[in-house]
Each structure stands twice: as C-alpha cells, then as structure tokens.
Design an enzyme around this catalytic site. Structure first.
Site, short mmCIF file in Angstrom:
data_model
loop_
_atom_site.label_atom_id
_atom_site.label_comp_id
_atom_site.label_asym_id
_atom_site.label_seq_id
_atom_site.Cartn_x
_atom_site.Cartn_y
_atom_site.Cartn_z
N PHE A 1 0.71 -1.15 -0.05
CA PHE A 1 -0.04 -0.05 0.05
C PHE A 1 0.87 1.22 0.20
O PHE A 1 1.98 1.28 0.34
CB PHE A 1 -0.88 0.09 1.14
CG PHE A 1 -2.01 -1.04 0.93
CD1 PHE A 1 -3.39 -0.78 0.77
CD2 PHE A 1 -1.79 -2.43 1.60
CE1 PHE A 1 -4.34 -1.73 0.35
CE2 PHE A 1 -2.80 -3.13 1.23
CZ PHE A 1 -4.12 -2.83 0.81
N CYS A 2 0.25 2.48 -0.26
CA CYS A 2 0.86 3.70 -0.48
C CYS A 2 1.83 3.92 0.92
O CYS A 2 1.41 3.73 1.77
CB CYS A 2 -0.30 4.93 -0.55
SG CYS A 2 0.52 6.51 -0.50
#
Lengths: 128, 77
Positions: free
Chosen positions: B14-15
C-alpha cells in the site's frame, strides 16, 4: 525545491505512519525535509525499543494487518533516498536519560527547540 | 514493451510502498532505461505519474489490467 518541517510528538501508529509518508515521499521528490522527533515519538528511534506503536482506531488496525510499509522503514528511506534529516529533541533525550549512542544510526544530532525553529523559519511545518 | 529493462513487482503493498520501490530502483537504473512498476494499490495510478512528472522523468504509459497497474517510466536524468 521546497522545504518541509515535520514535528512528531504523539507517537501513535497512525500519526507516525502519516509523518513517515510525508517525509519519504517529499524527500524522494527532491524536497528538503527535516523531522523533529520529540515526546512520545522519540522512543521508537532508540535501539532495543520493542514496543509497537498503539493504534488510535480502525485505520491503525488495518495498517497493522495489511502490506503497509512500517513507518521506521519509511523514515529510513527518507534519509537514504532523499537526504532527509531526523533530529532527536534534546529535551526528550535528557528526560529519557539517553545519549547519542542509544539512538538509531540514521538520526542526526540532538537538537534544541531554538535551533530547530531557527532552521525551520523557511518552509512548511506539519505536526503529528 | 520489449525494451523494458526491469520489472518492479510492488503488488499487494500500500501507499507509499509502490512509489518507494520505484524510487529505490530508479536510483540504481541508468539514464534511458525503462522500468515497469506493477501495483495493485489504487492510488498508484495517480500518484506515481505525479511523482514522475515532478522529478522530471518520462511517463511512457500507464494502464490498469485485471486490477493491476502497469506503469512504464523512463529514467531521464
């Protein structure tokens, strides 16, 4: 190039994660980044500290379970990829009775608030 | 994309995981090389091109296929 000053004081999982994301992405994009670590955020950057950051709510729980990069790794990448500075607060160091040798190697020199504010006069400041 | 020099598989992170993976490999790449980033993070579709433009590399193409972003970036400097 702009300058971003990040102040970490709270030490919860969500706030440390958000601060680390700001630091790593800004530094890797060429911005000058200074992270001032104080209060409950500082212990995570001392050697042998094994406590997990407490979560505030649902997002913290989710981040613990999913593939989110650990915040310490993101701070390290900010230093390695973008020359970000991670500065431990000298007051917090005094209170915790820790010296520079107890700190993680990527941290910069102990820094007082006067010095930090002087250096941070230009640029944005965000606090977590 | 036959001239792609390296594929970076950042699926299931994820980011800002995919972006940081890309930046790490871009540092090691030679100017002119093209990297392909694979990401299942929805934000990568906007965020990675934004970074590429900001720092002055070239976005060759960006396409989502079966839930995976395939983003091709050429190192320009």
């Amino acid at each position: 190039m702009s300058k971003l000053n990040i102040v970490c004081v709270t030490g919860t999982h969500e706030k440390m994660q958000m601060a680390a994301m700001f630091a790593s992405v800004a530094a890797a994009s060429g911005d000058e980044v200074v992270v001032f670590l104080s209060m409950n955020a500082l212990p995570y950057f001392t050697k042998h500290y094994s406590e997990a950051a407490p979560v505030e709510g649902e997002l913290g729980e989710l981040m613990s379970k999913k593939g989110v990069p650990p915040f310490k790794q993101l701070f390290q990448q900010a230093v390695e990829l973008g020359d970000a500075k991670l500065l431990p607060c000298s007051m917090a160091l005094d209170l915790m009775e820790i010296t520079g040798e107890d700190l993680e190697p990527e941290l910069g020199p102990p820094t007082g608030l006067t010095r930090f504010l002087s250096d941070a006069e230009e640029g944005h400041m965000v606090t977590f | 994309m036959s001239d792609t020099n390296k594929v970076i598989d950042a699926r299931d992170t994820f980011c800002p995981g995919p972006l940081m993976e890309l930046i790490t490999h871009m540092k090691q790449a030679e100017v002119g090389e093209t990297l392909e980033l694979l990401s299942t993070d929805e934000g990568s579709g906007n965020d990675v091109p934004e970074w590429v433009n900001k720092v002055g590399h070239e976005l060759v193409s960006s396409e989502k296929i079966d839930g995976v972003w395939h983003i091709f970036i050429r190192k320009m400097k």
